[in-house]
Each structure stands twice: as C-alpha cells, then as structure tokens.
Write a protein that holds these residues in place. Structure first.
Motif, mmCIF file in Angstrom:
data_model
loop_
_atom_site.group_PDB
_atom_site.id
_atom_site.type_symbol
_atom_site.label_atom_id
_atom_site.label_comp_id
_atom_site.label_asym_id
_atom_site.label_seq_id
_atom_site.Cartn_x
_atom_site.Cartn_y
_atom_site.Cartn_z
ATOM 1 N N VAL A 103 19.610 16.951 -37.898
ATOM 2 C CA VAL A 103 18.475 16.863 -36.981
ATOM 3 C C VAL A 103 18.891 16.911 -35.511
ATOM 4 O O VAL A 103 18.034 17.040 -34.643
ATOM 5 N N LYS B 199 16.707 27.300 -41.117
ATOM 6 C CA LYS B 199 15.373 27.851 -40.925
ATOM 7 C C LYS B 199 14.928 27.520 -39.517
ATOM 8 O O LYS B 199 15.588 26.763 -38.800
ATOM 9 N N ARG C 102 19.443 16.784 -44.033
ATOM 10 C CA ARG C 102 19.049 17.582 -42.877
ATOM 11 C C ARG C 102 19.964 17.265 -41.699
ATOM 12 O O ARG C 102 20.346 16.107 -41.489
ATOM 13 N N THR D 192 22.256 21.189 -33.719
ATOM 14 C CA THR D 192 22.094 22.365 -34.577
ATOM 15 C C THR D 192 22.401 23.680 -33.865
ATOM 16 O O THR D 192 22.563 24.711 -34.524
ATOM 17 N N ASN E 162 12.688 25.577 -38.533
ATOM 18 C CA ASN E 162 12.319 24.180 -38.325
ATOM 19 C C ASN E 162 13.283 23.199 -38.974
ATOM 20 O O ASN E 162 13.027 22.000 -38.969
ATOM 21 N N ALA E 163 14.379 23.677 -39.543
ATOM 22 C CA ALA E 163 15.300 22.743 -40.201
ATOM 23 C C ALA E 163 16.651 23.395 -40.432
ATOM 24 O O ALA E 163 16.744 24.611 -40.659
ATOM 25 N N THR E 164 17.681 22.562 -40.367
ATOM 26 C CA THR E 164 19.042 22.981 -40.717
ATOM 27 C C THR E 164 19.533 22.052 -41.812
ATOM 28 O O THR E 164 19.453 20.825 -41.668
ATOM 29 N N TRP E 165 20.052 22.621 -42.898
ATOM 30 C CA TRP E 165 20.444 21.837 -44.058
ATOM 31 C C TRP E 165 21.951 21.878 -44.230
ATOM 32 O O TRP E 165 22.602 22.889 -43.958
ATOM 33 N N ASP F 131 19.227 12.057 -43.148
ATOM 34 C CA ASP F 131 19.345 12.798 -41.898
ATOM 35 C C ASP F 131 20.701 12.549 -41.247
ATOM 36 O O ASP F 131 21.204 11.412 -41.237
#
Length: 670
Positions: free
Chosen positions: A632, A614, A630, A635, A616-619, A659
C-alpha cells in the motif's frame, strides 16, 4: 511523486522541538533526577496506619501491551444477592511525590504526559511512572482503592475510598482479552493457565456491561476512539492508525467512569473541594441534528444527551464497522472538556459532563500521567486523614486553568508530530484521490481526514459549502513534509448536488443493511480501472462490486450478492458469484488464517516478490511462507517479478487483510 524536501528529520527531534515551542519542559532538571534516584524501592516502607493489606486478592491490569506506566488494577467478586463488588486500585503517586518536591514542581508545570506517538514525554521520571509507582505485574505497590457495588441494573452503591497494599498478578493486553471475550480468539496465555483468572476477567466484563447499559439509559454518549497516531515498530514509524475498539477497552473505560464518579461524590460528601472534569452542552448542536437527519433520525432542536445517546446507540448497532468515523464528526462538534473547581459548598449540578451524562466527575485514575489526578489524590488523603485541605479553592482554580491551557498545548504538540509523520508517509501520493470526512469547517480553515490512511490535512481549494461530517472526494495537492503540511483540493463543481447524492447513498446504505446477504439482479453500469459499479434492475440498490468483478463488463445483467453497507460514508458493496467462487472463498479463509499467524509481527521486515500490479492495487508474495498481501506504500516504479523488502503494516484476521509497505517507505525515528 515525492514531495520536495530532504530525508526525513529525526521525528524524536521534531517532537522535542514542538514541546519546547509550546512551553513544555521536555527534560527533567538535575534536582528532579537526584530526588527520584534517592527514593526507597520498597513500597511497604510507606504504609500508613490505615493501609489495608489486600495482596491476597487476584488483582489484574488490562492495558496496551507496551504500556509501562500502569495506573490501575482491578478485582471483583459476586455477592449472594447478585451484586458485583468492584475494587479499582489506583497507583499511589502522592506518597512518593509530595507537594512542593522537585518532581511535583515539574509535574505542576507540564501537567500531563505528552504522547506524541514517536516518543513519550512523561509527566514524572520513568523511575517513578514506570517503576516505583507503576502497578507492575508481580510487584507489591501502594494504591488508592475505590470500591463500589454494581447492581443488576448497573446502579452504584456502597461507595468507599481507602488506602491499600496490592499485588498485580497478571498484566493483560486489550487486544488479546478483547478477542477472547468476543469469542474471536483464544484465551491469553495467563488466562489459559489459570481458570481463576479467566473467571475473574469474565466477572469484570459482566460488571462493566451493567455499568455501560445503565449509562446508556442515562444518556451517556457511546463513542469510539477517533484519534489517529503514529504506529512505531523497531525504531520506525510504519503507519498512522486509529486504535481499534474492543470489549476489553470498553471494560476499562466503564470502570474508570464509575470510579471517577465515586471519587467526586466521596469528596463532596466529605466536605472537600475538587477539580471537576466537565463537557458543556455543544455549541454546534444544529449540525449534530443535521447529521442525524442524514441517517433518518430526528433529534430535538435543543441539546439533549439522552436523545443523542439513543441516536449513537442505533448507529453503532446498525453500522459498527464505520461507527468510529461517525464518532469523529460528533466529537469534533461537541468540543473539548475542561477542568473547573467545584467548591466544598457547591451543589455539583453546574459541573456536569454532557458526554458521560453524569453531574459529578473528576479525573482520578491516571496520577502518573495527569496532574489533576495527583491533586485529587492529595485531596482524598487529606479527607480520610482529617487533615487540612492541601489546596485552597483559589489555588485549585489556578491549577485547573493551567491544566486546561497545557492540555490544549499537549494536543497541539501531538497534532504537529502526527502531521509531520503523516506528511512523510503521504509524500509519494501527491495527485492521488481519496475519500475523506470533513473534520472542521470555519473561517480559520476547512480540514478533512482520509479514510485510509487516517491522515488529516487542509482543504485549500473548493472547501465552500462543506461542513463537519460530509463525505467528500479529495485530491492530494501538495505535501510539505518538513513542516507537516498536507493540502487537499476538492472539486467544488456542483457541490450541492454531490453532497445530496452522498446523503442519499447514506440513506440507501441504511435501508439496505437488513438485506446484507441477499442476491440482487443488477445491471453493470461501469467497469474499468476505477471500479465496477452496478444498479439493481428494480432500482432498490446501487453500489460497487468489490469481489468477483474481473469477469464483468458494462451492460451485463447478472446476479450479485450484497455483502456490506457503510451508512457513514454511503458505500454499498456487492459480490459477483461467478465461476470459481468456491476457490475464492477458500482463498479468503487462507488469508484470514495467514493474518492470524502474523498478528504479533506488525513492523517486522520480510522478503517479497511483486506478483501483480493493477491501477488500484499492487500485490506481493512474502517469502518464506507463501503469504499474499497488498503493497500500500512504496509502489512507484515496480514491475511484476521485482524482489523487494517490505514491512508488515496490517494483519486483520476478521477481514483477511494483510498490508505491507516497502521498507524505504517507512520513516525512521532518528
């Protein structure tokens, strides 16, 4: 976007260069090495006639798990009247490092061990600091013992100092002991195997709680650790982090403060001069008053440590999760401590420690790592042996001033290495936006520290009107990793209005804290890639939806539960309980359990697959084990389904945060 520059330099080489450029001797001369190599291994051979044999007492140490220079052990026992006798053993360094020796000359030059995060430059050779004088588990060692009785009200009585032979029966770690004392984790293995050891640590904690409460009443300032430092694992810098507070760290701090008070009073009562540690009244008290006002508290116009202590106690109780960031601002405004000489004829009243609310204070508990502590040991030995003082007052004054200067230089070295490591970790995030706290504002420049990761940089654009403690939104403008420069820009448009809004949100967060857990009828005011925001229909609250926001759209009216407030930065967090809430709760519990299972694997490398991306985040999902977390750092350029190698950075069992960083986004030491 990567910074312009080459591969990371050897951080150990960066640290050594910084040492030399700041006037330190990073290596030991051949004479020092030869002298230390010739020392006897058996501490018992250095016993003096007055040395007591206290090896039968259940001495323990509590420190960082990787610490090897153990300066202290402690043992306590309860008296029939309810008092608790505390014996704190401090490593006897002076018996193996006599004044004028080659090792002493090196220690007197550097005056301190320098902890750069990537490597340690010890004040004394490791054969001394981590072996012969270190109070290691399972070893007999000589120690200076400071003994005092802690009353039910935290008062100190029956103070004495003497020499003894001790034995450390267990080296315990801060985190494991702290979680156990707080009821958040199992007992450490050593405590689980020994009921006597568990009872001993519980009693130590009780004594420490008494001391802390008494100091708070006296006006001691209750801070938390604020200095961020590199996190090193398996030969790599994987992160920059602040040490987490805990009950065990508090325990040791409380014992050290009481011990240093007792030693100062003992020297003065026995007609000895000493090097005192002092913190003067803060020069920027007016800014501290302003920060308190932002939280709805009123401080007097003139410096008053009791009033400031009361404010800090209220803030810690009200918002413990973010108290460290408030501590950062207040500490920056208080200023650094200094060493001064208290002559034998002095009253002690002019050498107080504003932060600790004590008039008599020396450094005595770290003789392996600080030269003033070693000097104090020699003054103590001369006192009880009725020998001439080893240092005249004018010589003590010169030592104190040199230690002050070296302390400033050591902080500069640590800061330079931290900046280089942090710059490499931030290099790919140029252009990103961060929430930060202003840490300095003067004609020399304005600086701020990002909330996560806690990396500090200079505000080179838009710093006008900002002051220490302000919460601002900054854009990472550029990074010069080779020189450790991190430059931020602040959008100065309408700064006064934005700062007032930030302060209003802090006040709102304060008002709402008692209502955490309540449900509010809210209107969704924004929903997009930058977050989902809501405002209560009755106007009593506004904030961000941090859980369950995927089902929300702008303009919807829904019920949302308040789950957290951050009165230091003005954050207010809600949770939307929609369909599938029970499944989300179960998922959070699984993440907490997974975090607990990974607690001892920080820095380990794992295979992973990218499962979601997304704005605001990578999973990612870690294999094997089906652990989600996550990503952090590192990415850029990833797609769902990519297989990557990752390094574990954080496993927070309290919040269920796990993280990772991509393996090529960590920095090798060499």
């Amino acid at each position: 976007m990567k910074s312009e520059g080459s591969h990371p330099p050897s951080l150990r080489a960066v640290a050594a260069t910084a040492m030399r450029e700041n006037g330190f001797e990073p290596e030991f001369a051949p004479a020092v090495i030869a002298e230390v190599r010739a020392l006897d291994d058996d501490a018992k051979d250095l016993k003096r006639p007055e040395t007591l044999d206290l090896r039968s007492l259940l001495w323990v140490s509590i420190d960082d798990p990787h610490s090897r220079d153990l300066d202290q052990v402690q043992y306590v026992e309860r008296l029939v009247d309810g008092g608790i006798v505390v014996r704190l053993g401090i490593a006897d360094v002076t018996s193996l490092v006599p004044a004028g020796s080659a090792a002493d000359e090196h220690a007197a030059t550097n005056t301190t061990s320098v902890y750069t995060g990537v490597t340690v430059f010890p004040m004394l050779p490791e054969r001394l600091s981590t072996d012969l004088t270190s109070l290691n588990e399972g070893e007999d060692r000589l120690a200076f013992v400071v003994q005092f009785t802690v009353g039910a009200d935290g008062s100190l009585a029956d103070e004495s100092v003497y020499h003894a032979l001790v034995h450390n029966y267990s080296k315990l770690s801060y985190d494991a002991v702290g979680l156990w004392l707080e009821g958040l984790g199992p007992p450490p293995d050593a405590i689980a195997a020994s009921p006597d050891l568990g009872e001993q640590v519980r009693l130590q904690d009780e004594a420490a709680q008494r001391l802390r409460e008494a100091r708070a009443l006296a006006g001691a300032l209750n801070f938390e650790s604020v200095e961020a430092s590199p996190v090193v694992a398996h030969g790599r810098v994987i992160d920059i982090a602040v040490k987490q507070p805990g009950r065990a760290r508090d325990l040791i701090e409380d014992f050290m403060v009481a011990t240093n008070q007792c030693v100062a009073r003992y020297l003065h009562a026995n007609g000895s001069s000493s090097i005192r540690r002092v913190v003067r009244e803060p020069e920027r008290w007016s800014r501290i008053v302003a920060i308190a006002a932002e939280h709805g508290e009123t401080l007097p116009a003139e410096p008053d440590n009791r009033a400031l202590s009361g404010f800090l106690a209220v803030r810690r109780a009200a918002d413990p999760e973010h108290f460290a960031d408030l501590s950062l601002s207040i500490i920056k405004l208080l200023g650094a401590g200094a060493y001064v000489v208290e002559p034998a004829s002095g009253s002690g009243t002019d050498a107080g420690h504003f932060g600790l609310a004590v008039a008599d204070y020396v450094h005595s508990t770290a003789p392996n790592r600080r030269f003033p502590d070693l000097v104090t040991q020699r003054m103590l030995r001369a006192t009880w042996s009725q020998e001439p003082a080893p240092y005249a007052d004018d010589l003590l004054a010169g030592i104190a001033e040199h230690c002050n200067e070296r302390g400033r230089a050591a902080r500069k070295v640590e800061r330079e290495v931290r900046k280089v490591a942090g710059a490499f970790l931030m290099a790919e995030r140029v252009g990103d936006s961060f929430t930060a706290t202003v840490t300095a504002a003067s004609d020399k420049g304005s600086y701020a520290r990002v909330l996560n990761p806690p990396i500090e940089g200079r505000i080179v654009e838009g710093a006008q009107g900002l002051d220490v403690g302000d919460t601002v939104r900054l854009t990472l403008l550029r990074v010069d990793a080779e020189r450790g420069h991190i430059d931020f820009a602040h959008d100065a448009t309408d700064t006064d209005r934005k700062l007032e809004r930030s302060r209003a949100k802090k006040r709102m967060a304060d008002r709402l804290r008692p209502r955490i857990g309540e449900t509010f009828n809210v209107v969704v005011t924004a929903a997009g890639e930058h977050g989902t925001w809501v405002r209560a229909v009755d106007g009593s609250a506004e904030g961000r939806v941090v859980r369950g926001f995927s089902d929300l759209r702008k303009g919807m009216t829904v019920d949302a539960r308040l789950i957290a407030t951050d009165s230091v930065h003005g954050f207010i967090d809600f949770e939307y309980i929609g369909a599938g809430h029970s499944a989300k709760v179960a998922r959070r519990e699984r993440k907490r359990a997974a975090a607990r299972s990974l607690a001892n694997r920080i820095g380990d490398t794992f295979d992973a697959v990218v499962t979601g991306i997304k704005s605001n985040a990578t999973w990612i999902g870690v294999t094997p084990g089906d652990i989600k977390g996550r990503l952090v750092r590192g990415t850029a350029g990833l797609h769902v389904g990519d297989e990557i190698r990752v390094v574990l950075l954080v496993a927070d069992a309290r919040r269920g945060f796990i993280d990772f960083a991509r393996e090529d986004a960590v920095v090798p030491l060499d």
